[in-house]
Design a protein around this motif. Sequence first.
Motif, mmCIF file in Angstrom:
data_model
loop_
_atom_site.group_PDB
_atom_site.id
_atom_site.type_symbol
_atom_site.label_atom_id
_atom_site.label_comp_id
_atom_site.label_asym_id
_atom_site.label_seq_id
_atom_site.Cartn_x
_atom_site.Cartn_y
_atom_site.Cartn_z
ATOM 1 N N PHE A 22 0.827 -1.203 0.000
ATOM 2 C CA PHE A 22 0.000 0.000 0.000
ATOM 3 C C PHE A 22 0.867 1.261 0.000
ATOM 4 N N LEU A 23 1.868 1.306 0.892
ATOM 5 C CA LEU A 23 2.696 2.509 1.028
ATOM 6 C C LEU A 23 3.578 2.760 -0.191
ATOM 7 N N LYS A 24 3.878 1.724 -0.974
ATOM 8 C CA LYS A 24 4.656 1.922 -2.205
ATOM 9 C C LYS A 24 3.940 2.880 -3.155
ATOM 10 N N GLY A 25 2.620 2.932 -3.069
ATOM 11 C CA GLY A 25 1.848 3.841 -3.903
ATOM 12 C C GLY A 25 1.871 5.284 -3.415
ATOM 13 N N TYR A 26 2.439 5.515 -2.241
ATOM 14 C CA TYR A 26 2.457 6.855 -1.654
ATOM 15 C C TYR A 26 3.850 7.455 -1.537
ATOM 16 N N GLY A 27 4.890 6.651 -1.685
ATOM 17 C CA GLY A 27 6.211 7.226 -1.492
ATOM 18 C C GLY A 27 7.330 6.250 -1.776
ATOM 19 N N LYS A 28 8.499 6.607 -1.284
ATOM 20 C CA LYS A 28 9.726 5.860 -1.539
ATOM 21 C C LYS A 28 10.066 4.966 -0.346
ATOM 22 N N TRP A 29 10.313 3.704 -0.627
ATOM 23 C CA TRP A 29 10.743 2.752 0.390
ATOM 24 C C TRP A 29 12.213 3.014 0.678
ATOM 25 N N VAL A 30 12.556 3.340 1.931
ATOM 26 C CA VAL A 30 13.940 3.700 2.255
ATOM 27 C C VAL A 30 14.623 2.696 3.176
ATOM 28 N N GLN A 31 13.851 1.864 3.849
ATOM 29 C CA GLN A 31 14.394 0.852 4.734
ATOM 30 C C GLN A 31 13.295 -0.178 4.963
ATOM 31 N N TYR A 32 13.601 -1.279 5.618
ATOM 32 C CA TYR A 32 12.684 -2.403 5.731
ATOM 33 C C TYR A 32 11.240 -1.985 6.003
ATOM 34 N N SER A 33 10.976 -1.195 6.998
ATOM 35 C CA SER A 33 9.593 -0.792 7.312
ATOM 36 C C SER A 33 9.488 0.730 7.419
ATOM 37 N N THR A 34 10.172 1.428 6.533
ATOM 38 C CA THR A 34 10.196 2.891 6.546
ATOM 39 C C THR A 34 10.006 3.433 5.136
ATOM 40 N N PHE A 35 9.105 4.402 5.026
ATOM 41 C CA PHE A 35 8.848 5.071 3.758
ATOM 42 C C PHE A 35 8.976 6.578 3.939
ATOM 43 N N GLU A 36 9.342 7.276 2.870
ATOM 44 C CA GLU A 36 9.333 8.735 2.817
ATOM 45 C C GLU A 36 8.346 9.150 1.740
ATOM 46 N N SER A 37 7.507 10.122 2.058
ATOM 47 C CA SER A 37 6.487 10.577 1.117
ATOM 48 C C SER A 37 6.321 12.085 1.231
ATOM 49 N N VAL A 38 6.293 12.762 0.103
ATOM 50 C CA VAL A 38 5.948 14.182 0.069
ATOM 51 C C VAL A 38 4.470 14.233 -0.294
ATOM 52 N N LEU A 39 3.648 14.708 0.662
ATOM 53 C CA LEU A 39 2.197 14.642 0.491
ATOM 54 C C LEU A 39 1.540 15.959 0.875
ATOM 55 N N SER A 40 0.473 16.267 0.172
ATOM 56 C CA SER A 40 -0.376 17.376 0.600
ATOM 57 C C SER A 40 -1.164 16.922 1.828
ATOM 58 N N THR A 41 -1.760 17.853 2.524
ATOM 59 C CA THR A 41 -2.570 17.512 3.696
ATOM 60 C C THR A 41 -3.726 16.600 3.296
ATOM 61 N N ALA A 42 -4.360 16.874 2.178
ATOM 62 C CA ALA A 42 -5.491 16.054 1.725
ATOM 63 C C ALA A 42 -5.037 14.630 1.398
ATOM 64 N N ARG A 43 -3.906 14.491 0.733
ATOM 65 C CA ARG A 43 -3.405 13.149 0.391
ATOM 66 C C ARG A 43 -2.984 12.387 1.659
ATOM 67 N N PHE A 44 -2.411 13.076 2.636
ATOM 68 C CA PHE A 44 -2.039 12.424 3.890
ATOM 69 C C PHE A 44 -3.284 11.965 4.644
ATOM 70 N N THR A 45 -4.320 12.776 4.648
ATOM 71 C CA THR A 45 -5.587 12.391 5.282
ATOM 72 C C THR A 45 -6.144 11.143 4.615
ATOM 73 N N GLY A 46 -6.067 11.080 3.284
ATOM 74 C CA GLY A 46 -6.510 9.898 2.553
ATOM 75 C C GLY A 46 -5.685 8.668 2.889
#
Length: 82
Positions: A22-46
């Motif tokens: 699921f999180l692969k669709g929202y950002g970059k996988w940087v470590q085993y269970s860690t993602f980085e995502s640049v998101l608007s407030t609306a996208r983060f709420t979603g």
Amino acid sequence: MPLYIVVYDIRVDKPTQKVHDFLKGYGKWVQYSTFESVLSTARFTGLRRRLRKLINLDAASGFIRCRAILWDRWRFWEWGHR
């Protein structure tokens, strides 16, 4: 837009893979269970809303933490067991 750091620890394998996929669709996988995502407030709420529908953390015994890195402050959201 803020950079969100999403970290999770889920002790059951199947839900862990669901959250990872699921999180692969929202950002970059940087470590085993860690993602980085640049998101608007609306996208983060979603993202939060869809995560709650995707997994029952009480049954899976885990947590998901999201931290937003802003220029002047931190924003924090946590869900699940500590």
